[in-house]
Design an enzyme around this catalytic site. Structure first.
Site, PDB file in Angstrom:
ATOM      1  CB  SER A  34      -0.851  -0.059   1.144  1.00 36.82           C
ATOM      2  OG  SER A  34      -1.708  -1.089   1.372  1.00 36.82           O
ATOM      3  CE  LYS A  37      -4.940  -1.066   1.468  1.00 34.20           C
ATOM      4  NZ  LYS A  37      -5.905  -2.125   1.819  1.00 34.20           N
ATOM      5  CE  LYS A  77       1.618   1.831   4.904  1.00 40.58           C
ATOM      6  NZ  LYS A  77       1.321   0.968   3.942  1.00 40.58           N
TER       7      LYS A  77
HETATM    8  P1  NDP Z   1       4.262  -6.843   8.035  1.00 44.21           P
HETATM    9  O1  NDP Z   1       4.698  -5.946   8.715  1.00 44.21           O
HETATM   10  O2  NDP Z   1       3.537  -8.089   8.272  1.00 44.21           O
HETATM   11  O3  NDP Z   1       5.548  -7.390   7.045  1.00 44.21           O
HETATM   12  C1  NDP Z   1       6.311  -6.490   6.441  1.00 44.21           C
HETATM   13  C2  NDP Z   1       7.258  -7.393   5.322  1.00 44.21           C
HETATM   14  O4  NDP Z   1       8.045  -6.244   4.687  1.00 44.21           O
HETATM   15  C3  NDP Z   1       8.119  -8.042   6.107  1.00 44.21           C
HETATM   16  O5  NDP Z   1       8.577  -9.474   5.040  1.00 44.21           O
HETATM   17  C4  NDP Z   1       9.199  -7.576   6.253  1.00 44.21           C
HETATM   18  O6  NDP Z   1      10.460  -8.514   6.595  1.00 44.21           O
HETATM   19  C5  NDP Z   1       9.561  -6.751   5.403  1.00 44.21           C
HETATM   20  N1  NDP Z   1      10.267  -5.522   5.542  1.00 44.21           N
HETATM   21  C6  NDP Z   1      10.111  -4.445   6.432  1.00 44.21           C
HETATM   22  N2  NDP Z   1      11.006  -3.619   6.538  1.00 44.21           N
HETATM   23  C7  NDP Z   1      12.042  -3.953   5.384  1.00 44.21           C
HETATM   24  C8  NDP Z   1      13.148  -3.343   4.710  1.00 44.21           C
HETATM   25  N3  NDP Z   1      13.609  -2.205   5.134  1.00 44.21           N
HETATM   26  N4  NDP Z   1      13.630  -4.006   3.858  1.00 44.21           N
HETATM   27  C9  NDP Z   1      13.185  -5.096   3.258  1.00 44.21           C
HETATM   28  N5  NDP Z   1      12.018  -5.739   3.773  1.00 44.21           N
HETATM   29  C10 NDP Z   1      11.413  -5.240   4.759  1.00 44.21           C
HETATM   30  O7  NDP Z   1       3.407  -6.174   6.926  1.00 44.21           O
HETATM   31  P2  NDP Z   1       1.964  -6.731   5.981  1.00 44.21           P
HETATM   32  O8  NDP Z   1       2.463  -7.722   5.281  1.00 44.21           O
HETATM   33  O9  NDP Z   1       0.889  -6.570   6.954  1.00 44.21           O
HETATM   34  O10 NDP Z   1       1.929  -5.548   5.038  1.00 44.21           O
HETATM   35  C11 NDP Z   1       2.707  -5.356   3.957  1.00 44.21           C
HETATM   36  C12 NDP Z   1       2.073  -4.454   2.932  1.00 44.21           C
HETATM   37  O11 NDP Z   1       0.532  -4.681   2.624  1.00 44.21           O
HETATM   38  C13 NDP Z   1       1.859  -2.971   3.647  1.00 44.21           C
HETATM   39  O12 NDP Z   1       1.832  -1.724   2.681  1.00 44.21           O
HETATM   40  C14 NDP Z   1       0.303  -3.054   4.101  1.00 44.21           C
HETATM   41  O13 NDP Z   1      -0.110  -1.541   4.468  1.00 44.21           O
HETATM   42  C15 NDP Z   1      -0.388  -3.774   3.116  1.00 44.21           C
HETATM   43  N6  NDP Z   1      -1.581  -4.516   3.607  1.00 44.21           N
HETATM   44  C16 NDP Z   1      -1.563  -5.209   4.368  1.00 44.21           C
HETATM   45  C17 NDP Z   1      -2.821  -5.954   5.081  1.00 44.21           C
HETATM   46  C18 NDP Z   1      -2.861  -6.870   6.143  1.00 44.21           C
HETATM   47  O14 NDP Z   1      -4.067  -7.195   6.435  1.00 44.21           O
HETATM   48  N7  NDP Z   1      -1.901  -7.355   6.689  1.00 44.21           N
HETATM   49  C19 NDP Z   1      -4.166  -5.640   4.193  1.00 44.21           C
HETATM   50  C20 NDP Z   1      -3.904  -4.903   2.903  1.00 44.21           C
HETATM   51  C21 NDP Z   1      -2.552  -4.279   2.814  1.00 44.21           C
HETATM   52  P3  NDP Z   1      11.096  -9.103   8.022  1.00 44.21           P
HETATM   53  O15 NDP Z   1      10.297 -10.493   8.025  1.00 44.21           O
HETATM   54  O16 NDP Z   1      12.313  -9.208   7.965  1.00 44.21           O
HETATM   55  O17 NDP Z   1      10.402  -8.276   9.178  1.00 44.21           O
END
Ligand code: NDP
Length: 295
Positions: free
Chosen positions: A95, A170, A239
Site C-alpha cells: 500500500s 487504497k 501510514k
Molecule cells: P508486515 O509488517 O507483516 O510485513 C512487512 C514485510 O516487509 C516483512 O516481510 C518484512 O520483513 C519486510 N520489511 C520490512 N522492512 C523492510 C526493509 N527495510 N527492507 C526489506 N524488507 C522489509 O506487513 P504486512 O504484510 O501486513 O503489510 C505489507 C503491505 O501490505 C503494507 O503496505 C500494508 O499496508 C499492506 N496491507 C496489509 C494488509 C494486512 O491485512 N496485513 C491488508 C492490505 C494491505 P521481515 O520479515 O524481515 O520483518
C-alpha cells in the site's frame, strides 16, 4: 511463468502461497528464516538477496510496509536492478504512495522494466482465500500483462488509472476504514457508558442505518469476542491515512474529518507501539473511557 515475490509479511506470505501453486516461484524476505519456513510449507526456491530472487523472473512482486522500502530494494549491488531482466514486469502490492510509485516506475523504465502499483484489500483472510481486491495503477498494456498474475490471489482486479492511481485508491479506502474504526469505537463506548449492553448495541446498529463493515464484521469478530488477533498493524493503517491526506492536499481538497481520524490513529500508534493491531485503536478507546465492549 517464473515469478519472484519479495516481502513475506502478514499479507505477503499468503499471497505468495497462491503464486507457489501456479508458478515457478522464488521468494526473498529480509529475515531469511521466514522465507525458509515459507518454502517448507508452500514450496518455491529461497533467494538470499533481492538480486538473486529476480535474476530469471518474468514477473517481480513486492509487498513491503511502504514505498520507501521498495525504492530502497531496487538499488545497490544486491538490489533488484542489479539482477532484473529487461522486459520483465514489476508489480508492487505494497500500500504505497503515488509519488514514490511514479519515481519507482521511472527508475525501472531506465532498465526496460514495466511497473504497476497493485495494492490489495481484503485482509489476511482474503489473502488466504485468494479473494483480494487488487487496485492497479499503470498503463493499460501493463495491466493486461499483470492481470493473470494478480488473479492468483485476487478476485476483483481493477484498473484505476496511471501509475499511482492504485495507491491513491487504497489509501482513501483505508482512510475511510480508519475513520470508521475510530468513530464506531467512540460511539460504542458512549453507549456502554450510557448503560447499553455492547452486544445489543452492535446488533441494533447492524439493523440500522449507521452500520458498516466495521460494525458488521470487525467489531463482532474481534472486539465483542475479545479475541484481538494481530493481522494488520495499526502503524500501517496510520501510514495509509497519511497517504490519503497527502493525496487530498495535493489536489486541494479539505479533509477535516479524515484529519481528525488521522490524529486519533496516530496518537494510538504512538501509545500502543509499532506492533499493535489496527483494532487496538478501539481497545485504547475502551481503556481511556473505562469501558469494555464485550457482550
Ligand atoms: P508486515 O509488517 O507483516 O510485513 C512487512 C514485510 O516487509 C516483512 O516481510 C518484512 O520483513 C519486510 N520489511 C520490512 N522492512 C523492510 C526493509 N527495510 N527492507 C526489506 N524488507 C522489509 O506487513 P504486512 O504484510 O501486513 O503489510 C505489507 C503491505 O501490505 C503494507 O503496505 C500494508 O499496508 C499492506 N496491507 C496489509 C494488509 C494486512 O491485512 N496485513 C491488508 C492490505 C494491505 P521481515 O520479515 O524481515 O520483518
Amino acid at each position: 511463468m517464473r515469478v519472484a515475490f519479495l516481502g513475506l509479511g502478514a499479507i505477503g506470505a499468503p499471497m505468495a502461497a497462491h503464486l507457489a501453486r501456479d508458478h515457478e516461484l522464488t521468494v526473498w524476505n529480509r529475515t531469511v528464516q521466514r522465507a525458509r519456513e515459507f518454502a517448507v510449507r508452500h514450496g518455491g526456491r529461497v533467494a538470499t538477496t533481492p538480486r538473486e530472487a529476480v535474476a530469471s523472473a518474468e514477473a517481480i512482486l513486492t509487498c513491503l510496509p511502504t514505498s520507501a522500502e521498495v525504492a530502497q530494494l531496487l538499488e545497490g549491488p544486491d538490489g533488484i536492478l542489479a539482477g532484473a531482466l529487461r522486459g520483465s514486469l514489476f508489480l508492487d502490492c505494497t500500500s504505497g504512495d503515488p509519488a514514490t510509485s511514479r519515481a519507482i516506475a521511472r527508475r525501472l523504465a531506465e532498465y526496460g522494466i514495466a511497473f504497476a502499483d497493485a495494492p490489495v484489500s481484503g485482509g489476511t483472510n482474503g489473502a488466504e482465500a485468494g479473494t483480494l481486491t487488487v487496485m492497479v495503477g499503470g498503463d493499460a498494456d501493463v495491466f493486461e500483462r499483470a492481470r493473470p498474475v494478480l488473479a492468483c490471489f485476487g478476485k476483483r482486479i481493477v484498473h484505476l488509472g496511471p501509475v499511482g492511481a492504485g495507491d491513491a485508491m487504497k489509501a482513501v479506502n483505508n482512510a475511510l476504514l480508519g475513520t470508521n474504526i475510530q468513530a464506531v469505537g467512540e460511539g460504542l463506548a458512549a453507549l456502554a457508558k450510557a448503560g447499553v449492553d455492547p452486544r445489543l448495541a452492535v446488533e441494533t446498529l447492524n439493523a440500522s442505518s449507521g452500520r458498516s463493515f466495521v460494525s458488521e464484521a470487525l467489531v463482532p469478530e474481534r472486539v465483542l469476542s475479545g479475541s484481538w488477533p494481530r493481522t494488520f498493524r495499526l502503524a500501517l493503517l496510520d501510514k495509509d491515512v497519511g497517504i490519503a491526506l497527502g493525496v487530498a492536499r495535493e489536489t486541494g481538497v479539505d479533509t477535516p474529518v479524515l484529519g481528525a481520524a488521522r490524529d486519533a490513529l496516530h496518537r494510538a500508534r504512538t501509545l500502543l507501539g509499532e506492533d499493535a493491531d489496527y483494532l487496538e485503536a478501539i481497545r485504547l478507546i475502551e481503556q481511556e473511557s473505562g469501558t469494555e465492549l464485550r457482550g
